[in-house]
Design an enzyme around this catalytic site. Structure first.
Site, PDB file in Angstrom:
ATOM      1  CG  HIS A  54      -0.210  -0.071   2.536  1.00 36.49           C
ATOM      2  ND1 HIS A  54       0.468   0.972   3.094  1.00 36.49           N
ATOM      3  CD2 HIS A  54      -0.046  -1.110   3.395  1.00 36.49           C
ATOM      4  CE1 HIS A  54       0.998   0.601   4.235  1.00 36.49           C
ATOM      5  NE2 HIS A  54       0.717  -0.673   4.445  1.00 36.49           N
TER       6      HIS A  54
HETATM    7  P1  TYD Z   1      -1.328  -2.584   7.617  1.00 37.82           P
HETATM    8  O1  TYD Z   1      -0.873  -1.169   7.750  1.00 37.82           O
HETATM    9  O2  TYD Z   1      -2.016  -2.973   6.356  1.00 37.82           O
HETATM   10  O3  TYD Z   1      -0.100  -3.560   7.864  1.00 37.82           O
HETATM   11  P2  TYD Z   1       1.285  -3.686   7.061  1.00 37.82           P
HETATM   12  O4  TYD Z   1       1.418  -2.542   6.136  1.00 37.82           O
HETATM   13  O5  TYD Z   1       2.321  -3.681   8.110  1.00 37.82           O
HETATM   14  O6  TYD Z   1       1.249  -4.990   6.346  1.00 37.82           O
HETATM   15  O7  TYD Z   1      -2.260  -2.924   8.868  1.00 37.82           O
HETATM   16  C1  TYD Z   1      -2.716  -4.228   9.139  1.00 37.82           C
HETATM   17  C2  TYD Z   1      -3.971  -4.118   9.998  1.00 37.82           C
HETATM   18  O8  TYD Z   1      -3.674  -3.515  11.251  1.00 37.82           O
HETATM   19  C3  TYD Z   1      -5.073  -3.271   9.361  1.00 37.82           C
HETATM   20  O9  TYD Z   1      -6.306  -3.900   9.649  1.00 37.82           O
HETATM   21  C4  TYD Z   1      -5.000  -1.953  10.082  1.00 37.82           C
HETATM   22  C5  TYD Z   1      -4.445  -2.330  11.440  1.00 37.82           C
HETATM   23  N1  TYD Z   1      -3.574  -1.288  12.019  1.00 37.82           N
HETATM   24  C6  TYD Z   1      -3.994  -0.562  13.110  1.00 37.82           C
HETATM   25  O10 TYD Z   1      -5.113  -0.746  13.619  1.00 37.82           O
HETATM   26  N2  TYD Z   1      -3.170   0.384  13.630  1.00 37.82           N
HETATM   27  C7  TYD Z   1      -1.933   0.633  13.125  1.00 37.82           C
HETATM   28  O11 TYD Z   1      -1.205   1.516  13.627  1.00 37.82           O
HETATM   29  C8  TYD Z   1      -1.507  -0.117  11.983  1.00 37.82           C
HETATM   30  C9  TYD Z   1      -0.161   0.111  11.365  1.00 37.82           C
HETATM   31  C10 TYD Z   1      -2.355  -1.079  11.468  1.00 37.82           C
END
Ligand code: TYD
Length: 137
Positions: A54
């Site tokens: 993303h």
């Molecule tokens: P995501 O940012 O997509 O993870 P990564 O980029 O590390 O693979 O987040 C994964 C899940 O966690 C998504 O459902 C959103 C949640 N999340 C939070 O609730 N708070 C946060 O600070 C972060 C980074 C993610």
């Protein structure tokens, strides 16, 4: 917004106090160009698993491999850059509007993320096609 590119995302050396008792690295406000609003970390990542996938519209992040290693692929819609993070005294600055993928996590890898803002799902662009149209504006 400025159209930032992968070349605007440097590896930054984190000042380190070397000691026979062990090293100590410190990220003070001069080290990174934003105020930290949130800290989170990835751990127990199964081998073969990928994270990220993303971009953020406004968020700036600083990634550090506190333990182990992983690869980061950065894309700006035109160029891409693959880096390996494997050193707890170096971090990667990811500017707003850059697509990122994290992969090849070693066993025991821990990815520390310092972020310029709290979690906001509205700040994410999670579809690569939507990202490309966003960058072409
Ligand atoms: P995501 O940012 O997509 O993870 P990564 O980029 O590390 O693979 O987040 C994964 C899940 O966690 C998504 O459902 C959103 C949640 N999340 C939070 O609730 N708070 C946060 O600070 C972060 C980074 C993610």
């Amino acid at each position: 917004m400025m159209n930032l590119t992968v070349s605007d995302c440097p590896i930054i050396e984190i000042p380190k106090i070397k000691d026979y008792r062990g090293n100590l690295a410190v990220i003070e406000k001069e080290v990174i160009p934003f105020t930290i609003a949130r800290v989170y970390y990835l751990f127990d990542v199964p081998s073969g698993s990928a994270r990220g996938g993303h971009a953020h519209k406004n968020l700036t992040q600083f990634l550090v491999a506190l333990s182990g290693s992983f690869d980061v692929v950065l894309k700006d819609g035109k160029d891409q850059n693959r880096l390996t993070l494997n050193n707890p005294s170096k971090g990667l600055l990811i500017k707003p509007g850059i697509w990122r993928e994290l992969e090849n996590f070693s066993s025991g890898a821990v990815c520390l993320v310092l972020a310029s803002n709290v979690y906001e799902e509205e700040d994410y662009i999670r579809e690569f096609e939507a990202y490309q149209s966003y960058k072409q504006r």
